[in-house]
Write an enzyme that holds these catalytic residues in place. Structure first.
Site, PDB file in Angstrom:
ATOM      1  N   ASP A  54     -15.589 -15.680  38.626  1.00  0.00           N
ATOM      2  CA  ASP A  54     -15.110 -14.789  39.685  1.00  0.00           C
ATOM      3  C   ASP A  54     -13.641 -14.475  39.454  1.00  0.00           C
ATOM      4  O   ASP A  54     -12.882 -15.343  39.012  1.00  0.00           O
ATOM      5  CB  ASP A  54     -15.291 -15.476  41.053  1.00  0.00           C
ATOM      6  CG  ASP A  54     -15.386 -14.474  42.194  1.00  0.00           C
ATOM      7  OD1 ASP A  54     -14.414 -13.717  42.388  1.00  0.00           O
ATOM      8  OD2 ASP A  54     -16.420 -14.448  42.869  1.00  0.00           O
ATOM      9  N   ASN A 109     -21.786  -6.017  29.587  1.00  0.00           N
ATOM     10  CA  ASN A 109     -21.366  -7.292  28.972  1.00  0.00           C
ATOM     11  C   ASN A 109     -22.394  -8.385  29.234  1.00  0.00           C
ATOM     12  O   ASN A 109     -22.742  -9.166  28.350  1.00  0.00           O
ATOM     13  CB  ASN A 109     -20.019  -7.756  29.568  1.00  0.00           C
ATOM     14  CG  ASN A 109     -18.846  -6.933  29.056  1.00  0.00           C
ATOM     15  OD1 ASN A 109     -18.966  -6.244  28.048  1.00  0.00           O
ATOM     16  ND2 ASN A 109     -17.725  -7.009  29.747  1.00  0.00           N
ATOM     17  N   TYR A 116     -19.801   3.048  44.410  1.00  0.00           N
ATOM     18  CA  TYR A 116     -20.669   1.863  44.557  1.00  0.00           C
ATOM     19  C   TYR A 116     -22.127   2.224  44.273  1.00  0.00           C
ATOM     20  O   TYR A 116     -22.786   1.597  43.439  1.00  0.00           O
ATOM     21  CB  TYR A 116     -20.505   1.335  45.983  1.00  0.00           C
ATOM     22  CG  TYR A 116     -21.305   0.088  46.302  1.00  0.00           C
ATOM     23  CD1 TYR A 116     -21.015  -1.134  45.696  1.00  0.00           C
ATOM     24  CD2 TYR A 116     -22.333   0.123  47.247  1.00  0.00           C
ATOM     25  CE1 TYR A 116     -21.734  -2.280  46.012  1.00  0.00           C
ATOM     26  CE2 TYR A 116     -23.053  -1.016  47.569  1.00  0.00           C
ATOM     27  CZ  TYR A 116     -22.746  -2.225  46.959  1.00  0.00           C
ATOM     28  OH  TYR A 116     -23.456  -3.359  47.281  1.00  0.00           O
TER      29      TYR A 116
END
Ligand code: NAD
Length: 324
Positions: A41, A114, A160
């Site tokens: 995070d 990724n 988003y």
């Protein structure tokens, strides 16, 4: 139908965004199953405190890193193979859409790619946290997974919505071309302890205002609806999907649908507050209606939500009472 547990003791699971509201509950549930969990995070919207109780747990590692920069390969907990990768990282509050739009786009695009690369290399199951926002302002109600949505691609929410739609496309692209084992969950509005009081979403905002005795600010005339899901139900549903062999997308939520005005009134009642309801300007592209069609979750996973809104809201108010 009962899905057998596939991930438990001896399995290593990576949870991106682990210090966030939903992901931190997911981390708790995975630890509870005996998994070894690595949370990554960058704390852009999450908080270390959400995982403070796990600090001394030998099966848990928290790493501060931005997944758009790639996973920190030098870290020993990252170097080892993962059995599952749960991509939960992304700011999710409408106020974030205006303040950190580029960060949202990056985590939902570069970040997703990724992690798909890593899941493919590890032969890990990859679970993508998508959203009911993929349906935009839906023209079909309730929303089944077969509905393609009604998203304004250049509206304030699009950073988003479109990042999540891109993530879904990327997930299926890797599945089809590289054979990656994937699952997509479309999460509907979820609430519970560890939400940020100031995060701009309706339930934490209304509860904070009710506890302070301030007017409850409802957008528009308050007739827009949302179905609300208590976080424990969502986490159970996500883990059922993880354990299954389904790719999804599968909706996860509840059918308890409230107008925003009803929700404000319920929070006033359950918190015993003296607040009144006041109406403020509606944000653009705010969806009129939201309720999942749960047929797939029921038939493919055996999912059934169990925490009613009164119980869930009470538990959330108790959490906020210690913080507001
Ligand atoms: P949250 O903001 O509390 O959690 C997201 C976490 O991701 C935070 O801890 C944040 O710091 C972290 N993060 C963001 N960008 C990152 C990056 N580049 N690198 C590393 N970490 C990063 O939000 P939440 O409500 O718990 O949502 C969790 C996930 O569930 C999100 O993917 C969200 O889109 C999805 N979701 C949530 C809801 C809901 O109602 N809560 C609804 C639909 C979808």
């Amino acid at each position: 139908m009962v899905i057998a547990q596939r991930f438990g003791e001896g399995h290593r699971v990576l949870v991106t965004g682990g210090a966030g509201f939903v992901p931190s509950h997911l981390v708790d549930a995975l630890i509870g199953r005996g998994c070894t969990v690595v949370a990554v995070d960058n704390f852009i919207t999450g908080a270390k405190d959400n995982l403070g109780h796990l600090a001394d747990n030998p099966r848990f590692t928290l790493i501060e890193a931005d997944i758009t920069e790639g996973l920190p390969a030098h870290h020993p907990a990252i170097a080892e193979r993962f059995d599952a990768i749960m991509h939960m990282a992304s700011p999710a509050s409408p106020t974030d859409f205006g303040t950190i739009p580029v960060e949202i786009l990056r985590v939902g695009s570069i970040g997703t790619l990724n992690l798909l690369e890593r899941a493919t290399a590890d032969g890990a199951r990859f679970l993508m946290a998508s959203t009911s926002e993929a349906y935009g302002d839906p023209l079909v109600h309730p929303q089944p997974e077969s509905y393609w949505g009604n998203v304004n691609p250049v509206g304030i929410r699009s950073v988003y919505d479109e990042a999540k739609r891109f993530s879904e496309a990327a997930t299926m692209g890797y599945h089809r071309s590289r054979g990656t084992d994937v699952a997509i969950v479309r999460i509907f509005n979820t609430y519970g302890p560890r939400m940020r009081p100031d995060d701009g979403r309706a339930i934490p905002t209304f509860i904070s205002q009710a506890l302070r005795g301030e007017p409850i600010t409802v957008h528009g005339d308050g007739s827009q609806t949302r179905s609300i899901t208590y976080v424990d139900d969502l986490v159970r549903g996500i883990l059922m999907l993880l354990d299954s062999t389904e790719t999804g997308p599968i909706n996860c939520g509840t059918e308890h649908e409230f107008t925003m005005r009803q929700l404000a009134e319920k929070i006033i009642e359950l918190s015993g507050s003296s607040s009144t309801v006041t109406f403020i300007e509606r944000t653009s592209d705010d969806p009129e209606k939201r309720r999942p069609d749960l047929t797939l979750a029921r038939t493919k996973l055996g999912y059934e939500p169990s925490v009613g809104p009164d119980e869930g809201i009470r538990r959330t108010i108790e959490y906020f009472q210690t913080r507001v």
